[in-house]
Each structure stands twice: as structure tokens, then as C-alpha cells.
Design an enzyme around this catalytic site. Structure first.
Site, mmCIF file in Angstrom:
data_model
loop_
_atom_site.group_PDB
_atom_site.id
_atom_site.type_symbol
_atom_site.label_atom_id
_atom_site.label_comp_id
_atom_site.label_asym_id
_atom_site.label_seq_id
_atom_site.Cartn_x
_atom_site.Cartn_y
_atom_site.Cartn_z
ATOM 1 C CB ILE A 170 -0.494 5.033 0.550
ATOM 2 C CG1 ILE A 170 -1.526 3.928 0.816
ATOM 3 C CG2 ILE A 170 -1.115 6.145 -0.254
ATOM 4 C CD1 ILE A 170 -2.748 4.436 1.575
ATOM 5 C CG ASP A 171 4.857 4.864 3.026
ATOM 6 O OD1 ASP A 171 5.215 4.678 1.856
ATOM 7 O OD2 ASP A 171 5.316 5.758 3.758
ATOM 8 N NE ARG A 172 3.208 -4.722 6.025
ATOM 9 C CZ ARG A 172 3.902 -5.859 6.059
ATOM 10 N NH1 ARG A 172 5.129 -5.896 5.570
ATOM 11 N NH2 ARG A 172 3.372 -6.944 6.580
#
Length: 324
Positions: free
Chosen positions: A141-143
């Protein structure tokens, strides 16, 4: 050196023979493996096989003498800073013999990259048990996105879980606070996407269906609550898994995610609210590798809890993980 007979484990179900050897004899080249198959030196249940043959649990694999340098490599535990071990252990919301589920905080990258020295992948030795293999990431998942991140305890489980994600057998629900209120209040966003550029500076943009680089992308959404027409709390279910899909889809219907540093421009930022992405991987429902189903939910991160309080949104209690 002598002939060895290995038994395929339950964890190695449906694995290709070449991947099986790569796991047990990582220094054996693909060319050498194919030659050993071609000459009948490697056999499965006494029969000649090809490198692409898929294995089933209980089968017997004949392994001819292989140089010591190409022998099984021991996945030795690495020494991890105790602070990092405590950090990763504090993220665990569910764990069993097959998998681990983390609640990743916003701002922590899943894996390393240019300029990223602190990330989940570097801490995974803090979750291994004894001489068991190092847990493996199943997806990312995105940072800037918080929430649920799935890990597998063994390579075989990792392969099974990755196949579930590819086959869209995992139901993922995200919560987001967006600027504005969608009209209608629920529906499906069917908007193809395309990637522009490469590396950290690349972005995802809406695309025309006949664009050469367009990728099919669909998201279900529902307004769970709203503060007039200024802000809304959305439940988002991605039906495809494109990079930054939810962020671009929300922007494409005129309601960018609050605090998004990359999409939505000035409209995504509002006075009085923390300037951080308000996107949270709230729940996962998936077939468990050992049978049945697993349901897991994750608490909201602090900055989203603060925004919920300010806007009068009530999330309620987070249900405990459940196997059924």
C-alpha cells in the site's frame, strides 16, 4: 555427495519444479536444472519431468549429487535493532501459523527505494519465529496510506495469497475523507488509468478507453457520512488494483482525498486539517490458506481520528479479527 530424496510439503503445493529447486538449491542455474531434467537425473515419483512441471504435496523428488556451493541455503535470522523489532511487532493486528496482518502507519513505506531507508520490509526479521522463514510481503500500500498489510509466513503461503490478490478473491475496503460530496452518494467509478513517467516522479492519470496505455480500473464507493457538501467520509472498494487508483478515482469525480500530496491540487488541502493523506485500508476479507475465511479490520490512524472528531463522523469500535 549422494542422491537425495526430498518430499514436497503442503506449503509447496502447485509450485513449479524450477521454483522448487530455486528455493532449495538457489545456486543451481536454470540451464543446469534443465540439463538434469533432460538427462533423467531429476525425477518426480520415479518419472522424468520438465522444469515447468508442477508439484503436489507428498511427491518424492530425486535430487542427484549437486556441488556443495549449490546446496540448500539456510535463511539465517538477521540481527535487528530491538527498537525496530518492537516497532513492527506493535503493528500486528492478527497472526497465526500461515500469515500476519499489520496495521501500517501513514508515512511508513512498504519497501525501500530512492531516499527511503526506513520501511516495513527492513523490519520483517522482527516477526519471524525461531528458525522459521522470514515473513514475506504479499502486496503493498502507498507510503502515505495507512492500514492493513498482509504478510505470509512461508513462501508457499505467499504464493497462495498472491494468487488470491491476482484473482480478485480478496475483498478490500478503504475509508477516506474527501473534499466535497459525490453525486450520486454511491456507485461505481469506471475510469481507465494510465501511468506517466517512471520512478518516484511518475503519476497516474485518467485515460481514454482507446488510449494505448490505458488500464481498466473500477472502484465502488459509498458515502458513509458527510459534513454538508464540504467533506465526506467514503467507503471505497477497489475492484482492480492500479497504482494510486483510489486517489485518482476520487479526484476524477471532483472529490479529492483530503491532504493528498500528489492528486487534487489545492482543493485537496483545507485550513484547520492536518496536511496528510486521509486514506486508510480499513478491512480485508479473504479465503484463509488453511481453510475458511479471515476478516480483519484496522483502527484509524491518529490524524484521521482527529479529523473524524472535528467533522462529527462516528466510526464506532473496530471489530476483532475473525476466522469463520
Amino acid at each position: 555427495m549422494s542422491v537425495a530424496m526430498l518430499t514436497v510439503s503442503e506449503d509447496e503445493a502447485d509450485i513449479r519444479l524450477d521454483r522448487y529447486f530455486r528455493r532449495h538449491y538457489p545456486h543451481l542455474t536454470q540451464g543446469a536444472l534443465q540439463k538434469l531434467c533432460r538427462t533423467g537425473q531429476i525425477r518426480v515419483d520415479g518419472k522424468r519431468v520438465e522444469a515447468s512441471t508442477r508439484l503436489t504435496p507428498g511427491q518424492s523428488v530425486r535430487v542427484p549429487p549437486i556441488p556443495v556451493a549449490a546446496g540448500p541455503a539456510r535463511d539465517a535470522p538477521k540481527t535487528l535493532d530491538p527498537r525496530l523489532a518492537r516497532e513492527i511487532q506493535g503493528m500486528v493486528v492478527y497472526s497465526d501459523k500461515q500469515l500476519i496482518v499489520l496495521n501500517k502507519p501513514s508515512g511508513l513505506a512498504t519497501q525501500g527505494g530512492p531516499g527511503i531507508t526506513h520501511h516495513v520490509d527492513m523490519m520483517l526479521d522482527g516477526l519471524r519465529e525461531g528458525d522459521d522463514p522470514r515473513p514475506r510481503l504479499v502486496h503493498r500500500i502507498d507510503r502515505d496510506t495507512s492500514g492493513l498489510l498482509l504478510l505470509a509466513r512461508t513462501p508457499g503461503v505467499a504464493a497462495k495469497l498472491a494468487a488470491l490478490f491476482r484473482g480478485r478473491d480478496v475483498k478490500k475496503t478503504y475509508w477516506a475523507v474527501v473534499v466535497g460530496r459525490p453525486d450520486p452518494l454511491s456507485g461505481e467509478i469506471d475510469q481507465p488509468l494510465a501511468r506517466l513517467g517512471a520512478g518516484p516522479g511518475s503519476i497516474t492519470v485518467p485515460a481514454q478507453r482507446d488510449d494505448e496505455d490505458a488500464q481498466f480500473a473500477r472502484t465502488e464507493y459509498e458515502v458513509l457520512d458527510s459534513a454538508g457538501k464540504k467533506f465526506s467520509w467514503l467507503g471505497l472498494s477497489p475492484l482492480t488494483g492500479r497504482t494510486h487508483q483510489l486517489r485518482v478515482h476520487c479526484e476524477s469525480i471532483g472529490t479529492p482525498i483530503l491532504g493528498d500530496p500528489k492528486y487534487g491540487a489545492e482543493k485537496a488541502h483545507a485550513d484547520g486539517f492536518t496536511d496528510r493523506l486521509h486514506l486508510h485500508a480499513r478491512s480485508l476479507v479473504l479465503p484463509h490458506p488453511a481453510g475458511g475465511w479471515l476478516e480483519v479490520s484496522a483502527e484509524l490512524p491518529p490524524h484521521m481520528r482527529e479529523t473524524f472528531r472535528a467533522l462529527g463522523f462516528t466510526a464506532g469500535s473496530t471489530p476483532a479479527p475473525r476466522r469463520r
